[in-house]
Design a protein around this motif. Sequence first.
Motif, PDB file in Angstrom:
ATOM      1  N   LEU A  99      -8.301  -3.431  -7.590  1.00 58.67           N
ATOM      2  CA  LEU A  99      -7.898  -3.715  -6.215  1.00 58.67           C
ATOM      3  C   LEU A  99      -6.452  -3.306  -5.959  1.00 58.67           C
ATOM      4  CD1 LEU A  99      -9.502  -7.194  -5.396  1.00 58.67           C
ATOM      5  CD2 LEU A  99      -9.990  -5.002  -4.299  1.00 58.67           C
ATOM      6  N   ASP A 100      -5.633  -3.371  -6.985  1.00 60.92           N
ATOM      7  CA  ASP A 100      -4.222  -3.032  -6.815  1.00 60.92           C
ATOM      8  C   ASP A 100      -3.892  -1.629  -7.316  1.00 60.92           C
ATOM      9  OD1 ASP A 100      -3.499  -5.535  -5.645  1.00 60.92           O
ATOM     10  OD2 ASP A 100      -3.689  -6.447  -7.625  1.00 60.92           O
ATOM     11  N   ASP A 101      -4.926  -0.808  -7.497  1.00 57.94           N
ATOM     12  CA  ASP A 101      -4.695   0.604  -7.819  1.00 57.94           C
ATOM     13  C   ASP A 101      -4.095   1.312  -6.606  1.00 57.94           C
ATOM     14  OD1 ASP A 101      -5.840   0.172 -10.253  1.00 57.94           O
ATOM     15  OD2 ASP A 101      -7.604   1.439  -9.916  1.00 57.94           O
ATOM     16  N   PRO A 102      -3.039   2.100  -6.785  1.00 62.72           N
ATOM     17  CA  PRO A 102      -2.553   2.923  -5.669  1.00 62.72           C
ATOM     18  C   PRO A 102      -3.619   3.928  -5.254  1.00 62.72           C
ATOM     19  CG  PRO A 102      -0.905   2.773  -7.413  1.00 62.72           C
ATOM     20  CD  PRO A 102      -2.182   2.214  -7.974  1.00 62.72           C
ATOM     21  N   VAL A 103      -3.809   4.080  -3.962  1.00 60.61           N
ATOM     22  CA  VAL A 103      -4.831   4.997  -3.458  1.00 60.61           C
ATOM     23  C   VAL A 103      -4.530   6.424  -3.896  1.00 60.61           C
ATOM     24  CG1 VAL A 103      -5.892   5.941  -1.366  1.00 60.61           C
ATOM     25  CG2 VAL A 103      -5.331   3.501  -1.505  1.00 60.61           C
ATOM     26  N   ALA A 104      -3.252   6.816  -3.836  1.00 58.76           N
ATOM     27  CA  ALA A 104      -2.871   8.184  -4.193  1.00 58.76           C
ATOM     28  C   ALA A 104      -3.168   8.504  -5.652  1.00 58.76           C
ATOM     29  CB  ALA A 104      -1.391   8.395  -3.901  1.00 58.76           C
ATOM     30  N   GLU A 105      -3.295   7.477  -6.476  1.00 59.09           N
ATOM     31  CA  GLU A 105      -3.633   7.689  -7.884  1.00 59.09           C
ATOM     32  C   GLU A 105      -5.035   8.271  -8.025  1.00 59.09           C
ATOM     33  OE1 GLU A 105      -4.638   4.455 -11.183  1.00 59.09           O
ATOM     34  OE2 GLU A 105      -2.479   4.544 -10.766  1.00 59.09           O
ATOM     35  N   HIS A 106      -5.915   7.909  -7.118  1.00 56.53           N
ATOM     36  CA  HIS A 106      -7.296   8.409  -7.148  1.00 56.53           C
ATOM     37  C   HIS A 106      -7.515   9.562  -6.172  1.00 56.53           C
ATOM     38  CE1 HIS A 106      -8.587   5.064  -9.672  1.00 56.53           C
ATOM     39  NE2 HIS A 106      -7.944   4.237  -8.861  1.00 56.53           N
ATOM     40  N   VAL A 107      -6.757   9.565  -5.083  1.00 57.55           N
ATOM     41  CA  VAL A 107      -6.937  10.589  -4.040  1.00 57.55           C
ATOM     42  C   VAL A 107      -5.573  11.206  -3.736  1.00 57.55           C
ATOM     43  CG1 VAL A 107      -7.850  11.078  -1.741  1.00 57.55           C
ATOM     44  CG2 VAL A 107      -8.807   9.186  -3.072  1.00 57.55           C
ATOM     45  N   PRO A 108      -5.216  12.301  -4.394  1.00 58.73           N
ATOM     46  CA  PRO A 108      -3.906  12.925  -4.160  1.00 58.73           C
ATOM     47  C   PRO A 108      -3.696  13.342  -2.703  1.00 58.73           C
ATOM     48  CG  PRO A 108      -4.937  13.809  -6.141  1.00 58.73           C
ATOM     49  CD  PRO A 108      -5.973  12.971  -5.460  1.00 58.73           C
ATOM     50  N   GLU A 109      -4.790  13.577  -1.971  1.00 58.29           N
ATOM     51  CA  GLU A 109      -4.661  13.982  -0.567  1.00 58.29           C
ATOM     52  C   GLU A 109      -4.081  12.869   0.306  1.00 58.29           C
ATOM     53  OE1 GLU A 109      -8.300  16.179  -2.237  1.00 58.29           O
ATOM     54  OE2 GLU A 109      -7.319  14.216  -2.439  1.00 58.29           O
ATOM     55  N   VAL A 116       0.423   2.261  -0.979  1.00 62.29           N
ATOM     56  CA  VAL A 116      -0.812   1.674  -0.445  1.00 62.29           C
ATOM     57  C   VAL A 116      -1.844   1.546  -1.559  1.00 62.29           C
ATOM     58  CG1 VAL A 116      -2.741   2.021   1.141  1.00 62.29           C
ATOM     59  CG2 VAL A 116      -0.409   2.530   1.887  1.00 62.29           C
ATOM     60  N   THR A 117      -2.463   0.372  -1.650  1.00 63.73           N
ATOM     61  CA  THR A 117      -3.469   0.116  -2.678  1.00 63.73           C
ATOM     62  C   THR A 117      -4.857  -0.027  -2.064  1.00 63.73           C
ATOM     63  OG1 THR A 117      -3.277  -2.298  -2.545  1.00 63.73           O
ATOM     64  CG2 THR A 117      -1.734  -1.143  -4.015  1.00 63.73           C
ATOM     65  N   VAL A 118      -5.845  -0.114  -2.927  1.00 62.79           N
ATOM     66  CA  VAL A 118      -7.224  -0.327  -2.484  1.00 62.79           C
ATOM     67  C   VAL A 118      -7.331  -1.636  -1.709  1.00 62.79           C
ATOM     68  CG1 VAL A 118      -9.585  -0.740  -3.296  1.00 62.79           C
ATOM     69  CG2 VAL A 118      -8.181   1.041  -4.371  1.00 62.79           C
ATOM     70  N   ARG A 119      -6.644  -2.664  -2.165  1.00 58.84           N
ATOM     71  CA  ARG A 119      -6.661  -3.955  -1.477  1.00 58.84           C
ATOM     72  C   ARG A 119      -6.132  -3.821  -0.046  1.00 58.84           C
ATOM     73  NH1 ARG A 119      -6.500  -8.983  -3.859  1.00 58.84           N
ATOM     74  NH2 ARG A 119      -5.763  -8.061  -5.819  1.00 58.84           N
ATOM     75  N   HIS A 120      -5.071  -3.055   0.119  1.00 60.47           N
ATOM     76  CA  HIS A 120      -4.502  -2.856   1.456  1.00 60.47           C
ATOM     77  C   HIS A 120      -5.506  -2.185   2.388  1.00 60.47           C
ATOM     78  CE1 HIS A 120      -0.360  -2.791  -0.699  1.00 60.47           C
ATOM     79  NE2 HIS A 120      -0.607  -4.007  -0.236  1.00 60.47           N
ATOM     80  N   LEU A 121      -6.232  -1.203   1.878  1.00 59.66           N
ATOM     81  CA  LEU A 121      -7.230  -0.525   2.711  1.00 59.66           C
ATOM     82  C   LEU A 121      -8.345  -1.483   3.113  1.00 59.66           C
ATOM     83  CD1 LEU A 121      -7.664   2.924   0.886  1.00 59.66           C
ATOM     84  CD2 LEU A 121      -6.260   2.426   2.889  1.00 59.66           C
ATOM     85  N   LEU A 122      -8.846  -2.256   2.166  1.00 60.18           N
ATOM     86  CA  LEU A 122      -9.942  -3.182   2.452  1.00 60.18           C
ATOM     87  C   LEU A 122      -9.560  -4.198   3.521  1.00 60.18           C
ATOM     88  CD1 LEU A 122     -11.243  -3.863  -1.168  1.00 60.18           C
ATOM     89  CD2 LEU A 122     -12.590  -2.858   0.685  1.00 60.18           C
TER      90      LEU A 122
END
Length: 460
Positions: A99-109, A116-122
């Motif tokens: 949940l606290d993974d940075p989004v850019a870590e998985h999606v460089p785009e 921003v983390t997965v938790r923030h998006l949810l």
Amino acid sequence: MRIRVIAALSAVLCTLAAPVHAEPAPYAELDAYVRDNVRAPGVSYAVVGPDGPLHRGAWGTDGRGDRVTPGTPFLWGSVAKPVTATGVMALVQSGRLGLDDPVAEHVPEFAFDERVTVRHLLGHTSGLPPSTVFEVADCHAADCPRPAARLAALDDADPLGPPGTEYAYASTNYIALAAVVESVTGRPFAAYMREAVFRPTGMDGAIADTESARHLAPGHQYLWGIPTATAGEYDPHGAAYGYMGGDLDDLAAFASSQLRDDSILKPESLQQMRKESKPGTGYGLGWRVGGLDAPLQNAIWHTGGTPGYSAMLFLLPERDVALVLQQNLYGLLQDGPVMQVGFGAARILAGGEPGDTPSATVHHATVWGLTALALALLLATARSVAVARRPRPSRRATAAWCLAGLAPSLLLAGVVTLIDLRRLWAWVPDATLALCVAAAAGAATALLRTVRALRPDERA
């Protein structure tokens, strides 16, 4: 003795002959309310328990004129968000995503903000402004880019604040989540959801891509107050935020899974989704949490609308039941009146009164006001043609005509800086058409009046 026997027999016969007043069906009030208050041409709904539907209703017609049944597919709009969030939480629960993974870590785009983390998006606390949805959502072309490829449009967006500090509901967050899911799983979002959520919960007919949406009938939108089957477009990579759907049993199956402890998510994961991501926001991880008047103050819920369709889902944990309702009608300017049938039915199910239907004043004022303006400017254009050969008017009169004529064009220009004309047409076709006609007629009037003012005065 004989008289007593006759009296006894008479009493028995009278009892047998007396009319029997059957108890009303347990959902009779709910059925009557929905039937009397639904505005859509077609509707289906169900009261759901942990083991499946307890009661179902469906009537009306779809956009092709066929009878609506429990097997008729609908689109769910933002009711897709708790379904998507369930798929994301399944990845979290399995350890493949944090949940606290940075989004850019998985999606460089995703270069909007590396914090921003997965938790923030949810929970819609990423800082993404709601206006960004117009940059990335509602793509109806055959060559629409996949979720990750749409995120470059966010690079220049101004954050509302540091991640986690500001809540702003924006479907853009869920487009980014779809990109995360595709990156982590290496599969299309729809394929992952079928494996991780749809099949385990019994959502066998769920719609999540173009192929599964091929049997979907056109939905209805308001054209000058009349529901009309005009909406038939689909975002092929938009299931995560709104272009997900299915029939009544599909939505009921998802609701039922949310009432069980043995669903694809553990109880602690379900509870985590139902807690506010930021205190005071009324939004958890994919769910709206409370925020409604009694008796729905503890409801876990979501509503949604796409051009032509709308849906609602209410979980009532205290009663261990849920209500799902889907309609083949949606009007952006009539959101309250269209959705009221679901809110009212949920209140009845929770033991309360349905409440009053919100006014449609905003819709009527906007659509009919723009229509009246368009008609007036068409008449002004005709009048300008008729007086073209008359003597030149005063500069003041010409300036007044030009200002009045160009006002709709200025309004249209302002609107399209926020949302392009194609998307505007998809959501509010009647208001868009009226505004475009007003802008064209107004511009023609201004041009004709200017030409007349600049023409040499034949009296000289």
